[in-house]
Write a protein that holds these residues in place. Structure first.
Motif, PDB file in Angstrom:
ATOM      1  N   GLU A 227     -36.934  25.350 -13.874  1.00 60.81           N
ATOM      2  CA  GLU A 227     -35.671  24.906 -13.302  1.00 60.81           C
ATOM      3  C   GLU A 227     -34.681  26.068 -13.204  1.00 60.81           C
ATOM      4  OE1 GLU A 227     -34.026  21.558 -15.295  1.00 60.81           O
ATOM      5  OE2 GLU A 227     -35.826  20.322 -15.082  1.00 60.81           O
ATOM      6  N   LYS A 228     -33.853  26.062 -12.168  1.00 60.51           N
ATOM      7  CA  LYS A 228     -32.841  27.099 -11.978  1.00 60.51           C
ATOM      8  C   LYS A 228     -31.757  26.969 -13.035  1.00 60.51           C
ATOM      9  CE  LYS A 228     -29.654  29.080  -8.596  1.00 60.51           C
ATOM     10  NZ  LYS A 228     -29.084  28.982  -7.219  1.00 60.51           N
ATOM     11  N   SER A 229     -31.310  28.090 -13.564  1.00 61.69           N
ATOM     12  CA  SER A 229     -30.302  28.096 -14.617  1.00 61.69           C
ATOM     13  C   SER A 229     -28.915  27.833 -14.034  1.00 61.69           C
ATOM     14  CB  SER A 229     -30.290  29.451 -15.332  1.00 61.69           C
ATOM     15  OG  SER A 229     -31.541  29.735 -15.906  1.00 61.69           O
ATOM     16  N   ILE A 230     -28.041  27.260 -14.853  1.00 57.27           N
ATOM     17  CA  ILE A 230     -26.657  27.054 -14.442  1.00 57.27           C
ATOM     18  C   ILE A 230     -25.933  28.400 -14.409  1.00 57.27           C
ATOM     19  CG2 ILE A 230     -26.602  24.718 -15.374  1.00 57.27           C
ATOM     20  CD1 ILE A 230     -24.986  25.833 -17.742  1.00 57.27           C
ATOM     21  N   GLU A 231     -24.752  28.430 -13.807  1.00 58.91           N
ATOM     22  CA  GLU A 231     -24.012  29.683 -13.632  1.00 58.91           C
ATOM     23  C   GLU A 231     -23.704  30.357 -14.960  1.00 58.91           C
ATOM     24  OE1 GLU A 231     -19.823  31.312 -11.628  1.00 58.91           O
ATOM     25  OE2 GLU A 231     -20.557  29.287 -11.190  1.00 58.91           O
ATOM     26  N   LEU A 232     -23.351  29.584 -15.983  1.00 58.42           N
ATOM     27  CA  LEU A 232     -23.016  30.159 -17.279  1.00 58.42           C
ATOM     28  C   LEU A 232     -24.205  30.919 -17.864  1.00 58.42           C
ATOM     29  CD1 LEU A 232     -21.159  30.545 -19.699  1.00 58.42           C
ATOM     30  CD2 LEU A 232     -21.830  28.271 -20.507  1.00 58.42           C
ATOM     31  N   VAL A 233     -25.375  30.353 -17.755  1.00 59.12           N
ATOM     32  CA  VAL A 233     -26.574  31.030 -18.250  1.00 59.12           C
ATOM     33  C   VAL A 233     -26.841  32.296 -17.450  1.00 59.12           C
ATOM     34  CG1 VAL A 233     -29.087  30.838 -18.486  1.00 59.12           C
ATOM     35  CG2 VAL A 233     -27.623  28.931 -19.166  1.00 59.12           C
ATOM     36  N   GLN A 234     -26.625  32.245 -16.154  1.00 57.97           N
ATOM     37  CA  GLN A 234     -26.813  33.430 -15.320  1.00 57.97           C
ATOM     38  C   GLN A 234     -25.863  34.552 -15.721  1.00 57.97           C
ATOM     39  OE1 GLN A 234     -26.833  32.458 -11.091  1.00 57.97           O
ATOM     40  NE2 GLN A 234     -27.772  30.477 -11.514  1.00 57.97           N
ATOM     41  N   GLU A 235     -24.643  34.193 -16.142  1.00 61.30           N
ATOM     42  CA  GLU A 235     -23.682  35.202 -16.587  1.00 61.30           C
ATOM     43  C   GLU A 235     -24.166  35.895 -17.861  1.00 61.30           C
ATOM     44  OE1 GLU A 235     -19.898  33.284 -16.942  1.00 61.30           O
ATOM     45  OE2 GLU A 235     -19.712  32.916 -14.793  1.00 61.30           O
ATOM     46  N   VAL A 236     -24.843  35.145 -18.716  1.00 62.18           N
ATOM     47  CA  VAL A 236     -25.424  35.734 -19.925  1.00 62.18           C
ATOM     48  C   VAL A 236     -26.599  36.629 -19.560  1.00 62.18           C
ATOM     49  CG1 VAL A 236     -26.606  35.250 -22.097  1.00 62.18           C
ATOM     50  CG2 VAL A 236     -24.701  33.794 -21.374  1.00 62.18           C
ATOM     51  N   GLN A 237     -27.476  36.118 -18.729  1.00 63.04           N
ATOM     52  CA  GLN A 237     -28.730  36.805 -18.460  1.00 63.04           C
ATOM     53  C   GLN A 237     -28.573  38.058 -17.607  1.00 63.04           C
ATOM     54  OE1 GLN A 237     -31.350  33.737 -16.968  1.00 63.04           O
ATOM     55  NE2 GLN A 237     -31.904  33.086 -19.029  1.00 63.04           N
ATOM     56  N   LYS A 238     -27.430  38.205 -16.927  1.00 64.30           N
ATOM     57  CA  LYS A 238     -27.242  39.405 -16.113  1.00 64.30           C
ATOM     58  C   LYS A 238     -27.227  40.665 -16.977  1.00 64.30           C
ATOM     59  CE  LYS A 238     -22.216  39.988 -15.939  1.00 64.30           C
ATOM     60  NZ  LYS A 238     -21.033  40.137 -15.055  1.00 64.30           N
ATOM     61  N   TYR A 239     -26.795  40.532 -18.234  1.00 65.86           N
ATOM     62  CA  TYR A 239     -26.796  41.694 -19.129  1.00 65.86           C
ATOM     63  C   TYR A 239     -28.228  42.138 -19.433  1.00 65.86           C
ATOM     64  CZ  TYR A 239     -21.807  40.963 -19.872  1.00 65.86           C
ATOM     65  OH  TYR A 239     -20.446  40.830 -19.686  1.00 65.86           O
ATOM     66  N   TYR A 240     -29.139  41.156 -19.566  1.00 60.83           N
ATOM     67  CA  TYR A 240     -30.554  41.492 -19.748  1.00 60.83           C
ATOM     68  C   TYR A 240     -31.087  42.184 -18.500  1.00 60.83           C
ATOM     69  CZ  TYR A 240     -30.821  38.242 -23.773  1.00 60.83           C
ATOM     70  OH  TYR A 240     -30.654  37.608 -24.974  1.00 60.83           O
ATOM     71  N   THR A 241     -30.783  41.602 -17.344  1.00 60.16           N
ATOM     72  CA  THR A 241     -31.281  42.130 -16.074  1.00 60.16           C
ATOM     73  C   THR A 241     -30.812  43.561 -15.845  1.00 60.16           C
ATOM     74  OG1 THR A 241     -31.261  39.902 -15.134  1.00 60.16           O
ATOM     75  CG2 THR A 241     -31.372  41.745 -13.590  1.00 60.16           C
TER      76      THR A 241
END
Length: 445
Positions: free
Chosen positions: A376-390
């Protein structure tokens, strides 16, 4: 030799601790739908054939809250249906209980416990299966292997996705007061000041709770390592400390600079109360683990969309990044008579099928150490967290880079947050706690 020293130390207090501390006898299973169809026996595969581990009972001691309540139970129920064994889950909320159980020879078949420095202090070679050369090990990334290994031996598999700690902010308050996401510590402090002058608590915290009280310090580990990439190695060898280094003392000073912006009842308010205020626009920021996101989605529903995230800022933009924690581990008892069932469960748990099952019961906010990608696609808040990993703008917390962590860190943070000690006194106290730990595990003479 080090492990034996530790075991002796724990045994001396084992009976006392055992009488003082305890775990619940079982984890409630009533909140998870029954996964075994009523017309089928849990000891058959539905076609009349006996399942491979019918009649086997595995005990699991769960010292972890990394996933929402019921997720581990639900995942284990699917494994029970598939393999025929029974998994008795016992929640545990006291680290002393884990240590005492191991010391008196009452090791469960499976243990869910920390990785990093706390695993090191358990002397895992005495209790847990060596997974170094298994197929499971080939699935895992280097961060987890480092975190779940001691002296080059891998002992665990990841319980779930990794987590990070940073600043959650209320987007509605930011819009109302014309604030922008800060990139430096000074910009962050100015945002706190604006909210505080407007009658909104700039930072919400529960100093009485073990985890939340430490997070302003722990989430700042990125900045310490950025300023001195050799800090962990030097600290491990006793060559530097927090009180006698610029980067070490500065991390405690940043915590101290947050104190004027904390909620007035920070000493008594519960974490739940603080989170309720945060979602009710009465608190501007929280420093929390990303693993709280799935719980918030369950509790606050669509209100989650008004929450944003950024890494705890450093003194410069370059020194700003995300501190991350590898997943807790699942460890198997090396002396158990059920080793085949233990290994079968662990292999399934980190398989694509097992990860699919687990992720179906919650919305992961971190990155999986197996490379697994949720469907499932992540919500925007999760994407904001994961961008640091990316972007590669992450660093492991210090407790995964050194075996030394002060046991009373929470008490020191509590005193600092309440204004009872200064940043320098906090740094000195933490250094002393770490010195005791280093001596206790035989690292320093």
């Amino acid at each position: 030799m080090r492990g034996k020293k530790w075991t002796v130390l724990v045994l001396l207090s084992a009976m006392f601790l055992w009488s003082m501390a305890g775990c619940r006898t079982s984890e409630s299973r009533s909140d998870i739908p029954e996964t075994v169809p009523a017309e089928e026996s849990p000891e058959t595969d539905g076609g009349g054939e006996e399942k491979p581990f019918a009649g086997v009972t595995l005990t699991l001691l769960n010292f972890s809250s990394a996933t929402p309540g019921g997720v581990l139970t639900a995942t284990c129920e699917v494994a029970e249906e598939k393999f025929g064994f029974r998994i008795e889950i016992e929640p545990c909320y006291d680290d002393n209980v884990v240590r005492t159980r191991l010391a008196i020879g009452d090791c469960p078949d499976l243990l869910v416990y920390n990785t990093g420095s706390l695993l090191y202090s358990l002397a895992p070679s005495e209790f847990f299966l060596d997974l170094t050369d298994t197929k499971m090990a080939e699935k895992l990334d280097s961060d987890f292997i480092r975190a779940a290994s001691v002296d080059g031996v891998l002992y665990g598999i990841p319980q779930c996705d990794s987590m990070s700690a940073g600043v959650f902010y209320n987007k509605e308050l930011y819009e109302a007061y014309g604030l922008e996401v800060p990139e430096t510590w000074e910009e962050f402090r100015k945002n706190l000041e604006v909210l505080q002058h407007a009658g909104v608590d700039g930072m919400g915290i529960s100093l009485s709770e073990l985890v939340s009280s430490q997070l302003p310090f722990l989430a700042d580990n990125y900045q310490v390592i950025y300023e001195n990439p050799d800090f962990a190695q030097e600290f491990t060898h006793g060559e530097t400390g927090f009180a006698d280094s610029h980067e070490g003392l500065r991390t405690w000073e940043r915590y101290e600079e947050l104190v004027p912006f904390l909620n007035e009842d920070c000493a008594t308010a519960s974490n739940q109360e603080i989170e309720d205020r945060f979602f009710d626009n009465r608190v501007g920021h929280l420093i929390q683990f990303s693993s709280r996101i799935p719980e918030w989605m369950n509790t606050y529903g669509d209100e989650i969309n008004k929450i944003g995230f950024f890494a705890l800022p450093g003194d410069t933009k370059e020194a700003t990044g995300l501190t991350i924690w590898p997943s807790n581990g699942i460890y198997g008892n090396k002396k158990s008579k059920n080793q085949e069932a233990i290994l079968t469960f662990m292999e399934w748990y980190v398989s694509e099928e097992g990860q699919d099952v687990m992720a179906s019961f919650y919305s992961p906010a971190g990155v999986f150490h197996t490379g697994y990608q949720p469907k499932e696609k992540s919500i925007e808040l999760v994407q904001e967290v994961q961008k640091y990993y990316t972007e590669g703008n992450v660093m492991l917390a210090l407790e995964y880079l050194t075996p030394i962590k002060g046991i009373n860190c929470a008490q020191i943070c509590n005193k600092l947050g309440n204004g009872r000690i200064s940043a320098l006194e906090a740094a000195e106290a933490y250094d002393e706690e770490c010195r005791k730990m280093a001596l206790q595990i035989g690292l320093w003479e």
